[in-house]
Design a protein around this motif. Structure first.
Motif, PDB file in Angstrom:
ATOM      1  N   HIS A  43      -2.599  -6.447  -0.758  1.00 26.26           N
ATOM      2  CA  HIS A  43      -1.730  -5.437  -1.347  1.00 26.26           C
ATOM      3  C   HIS A  43      -0.960  -6.011  -2.536  1.00 26.26           C
ATOM      4  O   HIS A  43      -0.602  -7.202  -2.542  1.00 26.26           O
ATOM      5  CB  HIS A  43      -0.716  -4.928  -0.312  1.00 26.26           C
ATOM      6  CG  HIS A  43      -1.337  -4.162   0.813  1.00 26.26           C
ATOM      7  ND1 HIS A  43      -1.975  -2.950   0.642  1.00 26.26           N
ATOM      8  CD2 HIS A  43      -1.408  -4.431   2.156  1.00 26.26           C
ATOM      9  CE1 HIS A  43      -2.407  -2.504   1.815  1.00 26.26           C
ATOM     10  NE2 HIS A  43      -2.078  -3.385   2.736  1.00 26.26           N
ATOM     11  N   VAL A  44      -0.652  -5.169  -3.501  1.00 27.96           N
ATOM     12  CA  VAL A  44       0.111  -5.598  -4.670  1.00 27.96           C
ATOM     13  C   VAL A  44       1.498  -6.077  -4.276  1.00 27.96           C
ATOM     14  O   VAL A  44       2.029  -7.053  -4.837  1.00 27.96           O
ATOM     15  CB  VAL A  44       0.219  -4.444  -5.692  1.00 27.96           C
ATOM     16  CG1 VAL A  44       1.139  -4.825  -6.848  1.00 27.96           C
ATOM     17  CG2 VAL A  44      -1.160  -4.076  -6.218  1.00 27.96           C
ATOM     18  N   ASP A  45       2.099  -5.425  -3.298  1.00 25.86           N
ATOM     19  CA  ASP A  45       3.458  -5.777  -2.884  1.00 25.86           C
ATOM     20  C   ASP A  45       3.491  -6.848  -1.795  1.00 25.86           C
ATOM     21  O   ASP A  45       4.535  -7.105  -1.190  1.00 25.86           O
ATOM     22  CB  ASP A  45       4.220  -4.540  -2.418  1.00 25.86           C
ATOM     23  CG  ASP A  45       3.525  -3.818  -1.271  1.00 25.86           C
ATOM     24  OD1 ASP A  45       2.370  -4.174  -0.949  1.00 25.86           O
ATOM     25  OD2 ASP A  45       4.138  -2.906  -0.679  1.00 25.86           O
ATOM     26  N   GLY A  46       2.369  -7.487  -1.529  1.00 22.20           N
ATOM     27  CA  GLY A  46       2.328  -8.582  -0.554  1.00 22.20           C
ATOM     28  C   GLY A  46       1.200  -8.394   0.441  1.00 22.20           C
ATOM     29  O   GLY A  46       0.998  -7.288   0.952  1.00 22.20           O
ATOM     30  N   PRO A  47       0.441  -9.459   0.739  1.00 22.40           N
ATOM     31  CA  PRO A  47      -0.699  -9.362   1.648  1.00 22.40           C
ATOM     32  C   PRO A  47      -0.287  -9.145   3.094  1.00 22.40           C
ATOM     33  O   PRO A  47       0.846  -9.451   3.498  1.00 22.40           O
ATOM     34  CB  PRO A  47      -1.403 -10.713   1.476  1.00 22.40           C
ATOM     35  CG  PRO A  47      -0.341 -11.636   0.983  1.00 22.40           C
ATOM     36  CD  PRO A  47       0.598 -10.813   0.174  1.00 22.40           C
ATOM     37  N   SER A  48      -1.216  -8.623   3.869  1.00 17.43           N
ATOM     38  CA  SER A  48      -0.976  -8.385   5.289  1.00 17.43           C
ATOM     39  C   SER A  48      -2.233  -8.711   6.072  1.00 17.43           C
ATOM     40  O   SER A  48      -3.329  -8.809   5.513  1.00 17.43           O
ATOM     41  CB  SER A  48      -0.575  -6.930   5.534  1.00 17.43           C
ATOM     42  OG  SER A  48      -1.647  -6.069   5.180  1.00 17.43           O
ATOM     43  N   ILE A  49      -2.069  -8.879   7.388  1.00 15.52           N
ATOM     44  CA  ILE A  49      -3.191  -9.113   8.298  1.00 15.52           C
ATOM     45  C   ILE A  49      -3.497  -7.806   9.028  1.00 15.52           C
ATOM     46  O   ILE A  49      -2.601  -7.171   9.590  1.00 15.52           O
ATOM     47  CB  ILE A  49      -2.855 -10.200   9.340  1.00 15.52           C
ATOM     48  CG1 ILE A  49      -2.431 -11.502   8.668  1.00 15.52           C
ATOM     49  CG2 ILE A  49      -4.043 -10.432  10.270  1.00 15.52           C
ATOM     50  CD1 ILE A  49      -3.530 -12.258   7.992  1.00 15.52           C
ATOM     51  N   LEU A  50      -4.767  -7.405   9.006  1.00 16.90           N
ATOM     52  CA  LEU A  50      -5.194  -6.188   9.692  1.00 16.90           C
ATOM     53  C   LEU A  50      -5.656  -6.540  11.102  1.00 16.90           C
ATOM     54  O   LEU A  50      -6.532  -7.383  11.289  1.00 16.90           O
ATOM     55  CB  LEU A  50      -6.339  -5.535   8.907  1.00 16.90           C
ATOM     56  CG  LEU A  50      -6.974  -4.285   9.512  1.00 16.90           C
ATOM     57  CD1 LEU A  50      -5.950  -3.166   9.658  1.00 16.90           C
ATOM     58  CD2 LEU A  50      -8.147  -3.830   8.631  1.00 16.90           C
ATOM     59  N   LEU A  51      -5.038  -5.905  12.088  1.00 19.03           N
ATOM     60  CA  LEU A  51      -5.345  -6.170  13.495  1.00 19.03           C
ATOM     61  C   LEU A  51      -5.651  -4.865  14.227  1.00 19.03           C
ATOM     62  O   LEU A  51      -5.363  -3.765  13.725  1.00 19.03           O
ATOM     63  CB  LEU A  51      -4.147  -6.856  14.174  1.00 19.03           C
ATOM     64  CG  LEU A  51      -3.812  -8.268  13.685  1.00 19.03           C
ATOM     65  CD1 LEU A  51      -2.436  -8.683  14.175  1.00 19.03           C
ATOM     66  CD2 LEU A  51      -4.867  -9.260  14.150  1.00 19.03           C
ATOM     67  N   THR A  52      -6.211  -4.996  15.413  1.00 20.97           N
ATOM     68  CA  THR A  52      -6.508  -3.822  16.235  1.00 20.97           C
ATOM     69  C   THR A  52      -5.870  -3.968  17.617  1.00 20.97           C
ATOM     70  O   THR A  52      -5.598  -5.078  18.063  1.00 20.97           O
ATOM     71  CB  THR A  52      -8.024  -3.620  16.416  1.00 20.97           C
ATOM     72  OG1 THR A  52      -8.554  -4.655  17.260  1.00 20.97           O
ATOM     73  CG2 THR A  52      -8.743  -3.642  15.075  1.00 20.97           C
TER      74      THR A  52
END
Length: 215
Positions: free
Chosen positions: A51-60
């Protein structure tokens, strides 16, 4: 972000161990009995959304009715099938099957340490940079929810906890990272600790705004 990941996932990263497992925190527990069981090869995708405003981790979060790991937070992934060319192919296939994450949004960057679970899975964590703009379609029989956790949260050591519980008559320790309504623990949390450690070792490559690494 891409340069930071490339540096962090190099084989010569001093924080990389090559192999990790549930046994690292439970050397004297009865989990040791599982060492003689057949190993089942598996792969998971560790998706970092850029993301432009900061990366994230996608989890389920897995559904509650499953016979194994019901309700647990996990990465998209599963057993490596005979039809999969390799661990990368398996991780990409499982991500598309479980949450509808298309390979066209995914750029594979490398691997974390192989992780052995107490239940006999040998997991290859495939780290990937994911471009935003995707639309998820959850496989309702297996996945209850998909959510994102800011990478800053994962890189903050204050959010890494060690907890314990009695399992099969022995006390077992495990990593946990509670986040909002979600409880991230066990192998998933341990692999996130692995990610934090290798990225710490390469933090000189960290993009501006991602300097919140607490040691």
């Amino acid at each position: 972000m891409k340069n930071w990941l490339a540096d962090a996932l190099k084989d010569d990263n001093p924080a990389a161990r090559g192999r990790r497992s549930d046994f690292d925190l439970n050397r004297d527990a009865k989990l040791i009995a599982h060492k003689d069981k057949p190993i089942r090869d598996a792969a998971v995708l560790v998706p970092i959304v850029d993301h432009v405003d900061g990366p994230s981790i996608l989890l389920t979060k897995r559904t509650e009715h499953l016979s194994k790991h019901a309700g647990q937070v996990s990465f998209p992934g599963g057993k490596i099938d005979d039809t999969d060319a390799d661990a990368v192919a398996a991780a990409l296939r499982e991500a598309e099957e479980e949450i509808g994450l298309a390979a066209s949004h995914i750029e594979v960057c490398g691997f974390l340490d192989t992780y052995r679970t107490g239940t006999g899975f040998e997991i290859v964590p495939v780290v990937a940079l994911v471009q935003p703009g995707f639309e998820l379609v959850l496989q309702e029989t297996e996945v209850d929810a998909a959510f994102e956790v800011p990478l800053d949260f994962i890189l903050n050591r204050e959010n890494h906890r060690k907890q314990s519980a009695v399992w099969q008559g022995a006390r077992r320790e495990y990593y946990a990272m509670p986040y909002g309504d979600f409880f991230i623990w066990g192998a998933t949390a341990a692999m996130l600790v692995n990610l934090c450690e290798v990225m710490e070792a390469s933090r000189h490559r960290a993009p501006a705004g991602l300097g919140k690494v607490s040691v």
